[in-house]
Each structure stands twice: as C-alpha cells, then as structure tokens.
Design an enzyme around this catalytic site. Structure first.
Site, PDB file in Angstrom:
ATOM      1  N   CYS A  56       0.856  -1.178   0.000  1.00  0.00           N
ATOM      2  CA  CYS A  56       0.000   0.000   0.000  1.00  0.00           C
ATOM      3  C   CYS A  56       0.887   1.220   0.000  1.00  0.00           C
ATOM      4  O   CYS A  56       2.101   1.107   0.131  1.00  0.00           O
ATOM      5  CB  CYS A  56      -0.959  -0.005   1.178  1.00  0.00           C
ATOM      6  SG  CYS A  56      -0.216   0.561   2.674  1.00  0.00           S
ATOM      7  N   ARG A  79     -11.749   8.941   3.749  1.00  0.00           N
ATOM      8  CA  ARG A  79     -11.605   7.643   4.405  1.00  0.00           C
ATOM      9  C   ARG A  79     -11.580   7.808   5.925  1.00  0.00           C
ATOM     10  O   ARG A  79     -11.998   6.901   6.644  1.00  0.00           O
ATOM     11  CB  ARG A  79     -10.281   6.975   3.980  1.00  0.00           C
ATOM     12  CG  ARG A  79     -10.321   6.364   2.602  1.00  0.00           C
ATOM     13  CD  ARG A  79      -9.022   5.618   2.344  1.00  0.00           C
ATOM     14  NE  ARG A  79      -8.609   4.949   3.563  1.00  0.00           N
ATOM     15  CZ  ARG A  79      -7.365   4.855   4.002  1.00  0.00           C
ATOM     16  NH1 ARG A  79      -6.373   5.341   3.297  1.00  0.00           N
ATOM     17  NH2 ARG A  79      -7.088   4.248   5.125  1.00  0.00           N
TER      18      ARG A  79
END
Ligand code: UD1
Length: 418
Positions: free
Chosen positions: A116, A397
């Site tokens: 990521c 998020r």
C-alpha cells in the site's frame, strides 16, 4: 474526483467536536461476527473506511443499521467466511475479520492486502498468531486460508515487533479459544484498550490491556453489548496542529487528552499553549513555533499517524527540526508536495530534516494517503493564496466532515465536486 480549494491566511477560532476513532471503530465492528446478539457502537464515525467495513461485514452476513450516531449490528442467517480482494484492496483493515471468522467458524479465507502507499505492510504476525493457536494456514492465489478443524487452543504468543493490527486480531481470536492465551509484546494503543473493553462487555475474560502483556481466558460464547467508541486522538491531534499553525485559539470537545500526551508535550515544547479542561482541550498558537524533533514509535510515543501533520507545523518553525519515522518505510510522500508549496525539507531514509520557512505559497497538490493528505490541508490553511488538494477520497476515508469542522472556525475551504 472531488478536490478541496483552500484559501490560506485565516486564523482558526472556535470549538470543534471530535468524532469516534476510525482506528477503534474498524476492529470494534468486526466483533459483530463473534456473537448472535446485537452489538451497538455509539459514537460510530460515518466515514468511507467504516462504510467499507460495513459492506464487508454485510457480505459476511452481518446486518447493520445506522441511527442517531450509533451503529446497530447483528448476524442475520449464515456467516460467510470469505473476504474478497475487491474489498480488502480498498481497505487494509479488512484483514481484521481473519481472527473473528476463524474463532467463530473454524475457518476463514481473506485476501492478502498487498502493498500500500505507505509501505509494504506485511501480515506475517497476524498469520503467526493464528498458527500459534492451532490453525493451519495456507496461502493460495493471493488469499490467506485459515482452518482450525480441531478448534483453537490458547498459547503464549510473543510479538517480535509491536503490531496494532496483529494484537487486535489476536484478541479477537483468542477470546473464543480454549484455555489461556498470553500476548507478550502486545500493542498498547488506546484503540486496543477500547477493543478489549468492548469484548469484556460482551463477556470476554481479558486483563492487562493497555500494557504490553495481555492475558485472555477463552470463553464458550459472547453476548451482545453497547459500547461507546473512544474519541479519535488523531483527529483531535490534527485539529490541535491546525490551531497551532494558524495562530488561532481552538477548543476541542475531547475528553481523553491523556491519549494525546506525546503530541501535546511536543506542542508545548514548540511554544504552543495547551490547556486541558474537564471535557476539552484548548490550543492557542501565536507566531512561528520553535523547532522540535520527533521520532514516531508505538504508543505511548509519538504516533506515526500524526507525523505528516506535525511536519506541516515544523515547515513554519523558526529553525531546523528533525523527524524520524520508524513505523513505516515510505511515509514521507507529503514531502514533495509540501516542497511544491515552498517548504525546505530533505529526506534521507527514514529521516527528514526540515528547515523552517517564513511563508508557503498555495499550489495544486496531490493527496497520496490519508494523513499525508490532511497535512497538505493544514499547510494550505497558512499558505498565501489558494491550495488545491486533489484526490481527497483519501481524506474522506478517515475525517468526518473535515472542511465543515474547519470552516466553522474560520477556515475558507470549498469542496469542488469532480
Ligand atoms: C499502524 C500503526 C498505527 C496506525 C495505523 C494506520 C503503530 C505501531 N501502528 O497500525 O498506529 O494507526 O498503522 O496508519 O504505530 N508489521 C509486520 N508484520 C505484520 C504486521 C505489521 O512486519 O504482520 C509491521 C508493519 O510493517 C509496521 C509495524 O509492524 O512496520 C507496525 O504495523 P501495525 O501496527 O501492524 O500496522 P497497523 O495495524 O496498520
């Protein structure tokens, strides 16, 4: 894709409410898999990540309803055992269903999260925990398959490095294992304590949470519970830095200042005024902060999740400061963007040297991950002219109504729908 336009130069003054913590809510939601009864999470933060977790749990058979700030969750029918790549790739925290599924169903199939933006972020410690409790693990087509045909048996588990996620998975699997599990080298983050407290309310037997040794005595089953999500120390810390940066005077409605001591100690060292009230914390800044060095490390030390925001503050410091990032190897992606706004930063490995500057100039910048994005918003608040932060889905998020909360204190931020 939405973007934010920030017109810099306004001082922030006012009161900001702090939401429930994303990083606590995500594991707490997984607890719905461990009981047939209803689990209610009060102060549940309604964010892109918590909605993704809701979708994942729905796929696994958990029905949920959101009303008045609370999420009500309950298993409805059969429990699925597979977390597919489509969901896991969106949100790494999906790996947190591995422990509860294994504990409840005796097997689980969870996609590997993969790399990521902020580093490789392996899951070997999560797997080690499951194996230590007796599960057979195979890796197949990018999935972790875990199976405990003969049940799970408590064990002594030593973590060679502190992992928040692996400690959470360990708690969630060991609560239903037979006998005692001891977690040594466990993470001590407030989000772990919150998870343990909710589990205890559900009937689990846990002690030592909040220290590096947690003891879990397995029980046969867990009940429903009502639990209030711990307030978000990272959100509170982000707004504290915003107040300090803009030379403002902001009161945070936040009643767990002890969770933020690593930051507030550094703010005080930088010359920022921090005063703690009964259920609040007030931050007043004036002029340029003094340069202060930080090193990120597991709780109770300085959180990696506030590193980028603290760097935005040090960009303005009256002198040179040093930031060492010890948790993630690639967590300086905000640096080139801050430099496009006029910051003077050099990076070597996990260290950044920041030479404070007197002003930043607004520029179009690109958000790369959640905390990096918010550091660009903070820099935009004090830059001359307009800063445009692109790809703000990262911000959505993890920050509930960020621009609304900042604008209520005098910021000038507009969301441009894309
Ligand atoms: C980490 C942070 C947490 C932060 C979150 C989101 C720490 C200790 N953890 O939690 O504060 O809120 O990111 O930014 O600060 N690791 C392994 N093998 C594993 C699991 C982890 O080597 O199986 C390594 C990671 O690569 C990392 C370190 O352990 O270097 C800590 O990772 P971990 O705490 O598990 O990550 P998160 O739970 O995502």
């Amino acid at each position: 894709m939405d973007k934010l336009n920030i017109v810099g130069g306004n001082t922030l003054n006012g009161v900001i409410p702090i939401s429930g913590a994303k990083n606590a809510a995500l594991p707490l939601m997984c607890l719905a898999l461990l009981t047939d009864e209803t689990l209610v999470l009060e102060g549940w933060p309604d964010l892109a990540d918590t909605q993704s977790m809701r979708d994942l749990l729905q796929n696994l058979g958990v029905k949920s309803q959101h009303s008045n700030d609370a999420l009500h969750m309950r298993i409805d029918g059969a429990i699925g055992i597979e977390a597919s790549y489509d969901i896991v790739r969106k949100m790494r925290a999906s790996i947190l269903v591995l422990g509860p599924l294994l504990a409840r169903m005796g097997k689980a199939k969870v996609s590997l999260p993969g790399g990521c933006a902020i580093g490789t972020r392996p899951v070997d410690l999560h797997i080690m925990v499951m194996e230590k409790l007796g599960a057979i693990i195979t890796l197949e087509d990018g999935y972790v398959l875990a199976e405990a045909k003969h049940g799970l048996i408590g064990n002594h588990i030593y973590f060679p490095m502190v992992s928040v996620g692996a400690t959470e998975n360990a708690l969630m699997v060991a609560v239903l294992a037979q006998g005692q599990t001891v977690l040594e080298g466990a993470a001590q983050e407030p989000e772990i304590t919150d998870l343990a407290e909710c589990l205890i309310a559900m009937g689990a037997k846990i002690s030592g949470h909040g220290t590096n040794t947690i003891i879990i005595d397995g029980v046969d089953q867990l009940t429903g519970a009502k639990h209030k999500v711990v307030p978000d120390r990272i959100e509170a810390g982000t707004f504290a830095i915003a107040a300090a940066l803009t030379g403002g005077h902001v009161t945070l409605q936040y009643d767990r200042p002890e969770h933020l001591a690593a930051l507030t100690d550094k703010l005080i060292e930088a010359g920022i005024d921090v005063s703690i009230g009964d259920n609040s914390m007030t931050i007043s800044g004036q002029g340029r902060p003094q340069p202060v060095d930080i090193t990120t490390a597991p709780y109770p030390d300085f959180p990696t999740d506030l590193q980028a925001q603290f760097m935005a503050l040090m960009v303005f410091a009256d002198g040179t400061s040093n930031i060492d990032e010890t948790i993630f190897e690639n967590r300086f992606m905000h640096v080139p963007e801050l430099m496009r706004m006029g910051a003077d930063i050099s990076v070597a490995g996990g260290s950044a040297i920041i030479h404070g500057v007197e002003r930043l100039i607004g520029a179009p910048v690109m958000a790369t991950d959640l905390r990096a994005s918010v550091s660009l918003v903070l820099a935009g608040l004090v830059a001359q002219g307009t800063t445009t932060v692109q790809r703000i889905y990262h911000l959505d998020r993890g920050y509930y109504r960020l621009e609304e909360k900042l604008n209520a204190c005098g910021a000038d931020i507009t969301r441009i729908k894309g």
